[in-house]
Enzyme design. Structure first.
Site: not given
Lengths: 421, 137
Positions: A173, A311, A349
């Site tokens: 990620c 994040h 996400h």
């Protein structure tokens, strides 16, 4: 060191395709989620997931795909793409238009291409199933290039005639944040004049359902409440596919082309947790170090930052670790001007494409001088006490903006953007 | 290069319908995105085995996999049309075309056999030979 500016951004995201649609979603805090079963047999778990309007790339046969402008694209391009290729292509075309760059400009050896794609588990599964069905006699010659993690740089380097640097980045990620970071270095060190950074994700059953094994996906079936970074009732992330592109360029190159920069990229930093294969360091030590490295590289103090696009994915452990990291830099002290929000409350996400998506959102917000609110945040986790977490989109005099990313293996990346100088 | 079938005279290679194992909709699915003339030729090969249909089908497949920007010679295609020089096929597009031909006709073409194919007629002759062997097996 050359100064680095951003001259183009493009989106194919759950909150809109194209700059104006994305901006409207940010202003109105309109999320891009739907509730559905994403497994082919319709028997898999029901989930809230991101949906990219205007695209249907659910098939592994390109001739089934529909997306903006697909009618004019030749099969010789489409048949080697993964399902997320169209997301990336549409975003890149938008970014190139905004940067006033044409295909003929890109083969000059001074233009590079860095991509972040996890590959397409769906395409690989499909090709292998068909291979097995022939008794392992015949496999599609494009099975590799349409499904492995470097698929975007293979396809787009050929499509756009790139003769400068080209590479793919894989760090879960934080993949696309690494791509942006190293693209910055290519320009800052004078190796390239401009870099195309492209990232995309399928966001389908094969990409998302494996996360159920570690209970990382939200089980909340209310699209308005499933993705709620920093909220005390968060229970996991909402996955999404999509694509994004940014054009990074030396300030002198942009000036010579008479192109107005959208923002400047001031620095980046990275650091690792050295702790777990998948869990974040409980106190966010790696992310803290990444932010400190980024700020040090720019010669900027933490308190000078106006907004941090966190994040925070809405997982219990990840958001907690980031909140502690942010507090360690002083962002919970009284009098801090730094606002903190996570755009994943709107977008979901995007896994490997999340970092570049959020970098592009930072650039868009700098242009528009807005800070998006934390969508669906109702009751902040007590660990966030003192952190300024706006719940509405605010207009403000935005100058310095941080973009945080964290990936499996404790890989952390931080970018610093500002208004163009 | 016009998108039309080669003009080789038909003959009877004594092969029953090479694509008889497929229903019409299966052929349409296998050749989605291919030209109408390619699909028509493939449908004709469900029950017949005219050379003209083999060549039209092969030609349509080969043309489909030409790389973007490939330069082609002028003129109508024929059995003598060369795959690399006239149609602009490169090594990768040849692989793609052979994969589709293998899939459609349920045959295997070795690397050594692939190296012998220079023209559409070469490809057709190899295909016929493969199909005859299958039929007689």
């Amino acid at each position: 060191m050359n100064r680095v500016v951003i001259t183009g951004i493009g989106f194919s995201s759950s909150i809109g395709t194209g700059r104006e649609n994305v901006l409207k979603s940010l202003r109105d805090l309109r999320h891009g989620f739907v509730r559905r079963r994403i497994a082919d047999d319709d028997a898999g778990p029901e989930l809230v997931v991101g949906k990219v309007d205007g695209f249907d790339v659910s098939s592994c046969e390109y001739s089934d795909w529909t997306f903006p402008g697909h009618e004019s694209l030749e099969p010789s391009f489409l048949r080697t793409l993964p399902p997320h290729g169209p997301y990336a292509y549409v975003a890149l075309e938008e970014a190139l238009r905004q940067a006033s760059l044409y295909h003929r400009d890109l083969g000059d050896g001074r233009t590079g291409l860095f991509c972040a794609s996890p590959g397409s588990p769906r395409m690989l599964r499909y090709r292998l199933n068909r291979f097995a069905a022939t008794g392992w006699k015949r496999v599609d010659p494009m099975a590799v290039v349409s499904s492995v993690p470097a698929t975007l740089n293979f396809n787009f380097a050929a499509r756009y005639g790139i003769t400068g640097a080209s590479c793919g980045f894989v760090s879960a990620c934080s993949s696309s944040s690494h791509a942006i970071g190293y693209a910055f270095d290519e320009i800052a060190l004078g190796r390239q004049d401009r870099m195309l950074v492209v990232s995309a994700e399928d966001g389908d059953a094969e990409s998302l359902l494996p996360f159920t094994g570690m209970r990382a996906l939200s089980t909340n079936l209310n699209p308005d409440k499933a993705s709620r970074p920093f909220d005390s009732k968060r229970d996991g992330f909402v996955g999404t596919g999509g694509g994004v592109a940014l054009i990074l360029e030396s300030a002198s190159s942009a000036k010579s082309r008479d192109v107005h920069p959208l923002a400047e990229m001031r620095s980046w930093g990275q650091a690792s947790d050295g702790y777990s294969v998948a869990a974040p360091h409980p106190e966010g030590k790696g992310l803290q170090a990444a932010m400190e490295n980024c700020l040090r590289a720019a010669g900027t103090e933490a308190k000078s930052v106006d907004w941090i696009n966190a994040h925070a994915t809405s997982t219990p452990a990840g958001d907690r670790a980031e909140a502690i990291a942010l507090k360690s830099l002083g962002y919970a002290k009284s009098g801090t001007k730094t606002l903190i929000s996570s755009t994943k409350g709107l977008t979901g996400h995007g896994l490997s494409y999340a970092g570049a998506l959020e970098a592009a959102l930072c650039v868009l917000c700098l242009e528009e001088r807005i800070v998006p609110g934390n969508a669906a945040l109702v009751e902040p986790d007590p660990i966030c006490e003192g952190l300024p977490l706006p719940t509405q989109t605010e207009s403000c005099d935005l100058d310095l903006v941080i973009n945080n990313s964290s990936g499996f293996g404790g890989s952390n990346v931080c970018h610093l953007f500002s208004q163009p100088q | 290069m016009p998108d039309r079938a080669p003009t080789t005279e038909p003959s009877s290679p004594q092969i029953p319908g090479a694509l008889s194992r497929f229903e019409e909709d299966e052929i349409n699915q296998l050749l989605r995105g291919f030209s109408d003339s390619t699909i028509e030729a493939a449908l004709a090969l469900q029950s017949g085995s005219r050379i003209v249909d083999f060549e039209a089908c092969l030609y349509g497949i080969l043309i489909f996999f030409r790389p973007a920007g490939a330069q082609s010679a002028e003129g109508l295609p024929s059995g003598d049309t060369r795959l690399r020089e006239d149609l602009g096929l490169d090594s990768l597009s040849m692989m793609e075309a052979m994969f589709k031909i293998e899939e459609l006709f349920d045959i295997s073409i070795s690397n050594a056999e692939l190296a012998t194919i220079e023209t559409i007629a070469d490809a057709r002759r190899l295909l016929e030979e493969k199909l005859r062997l299958k039929t007689s097996a």
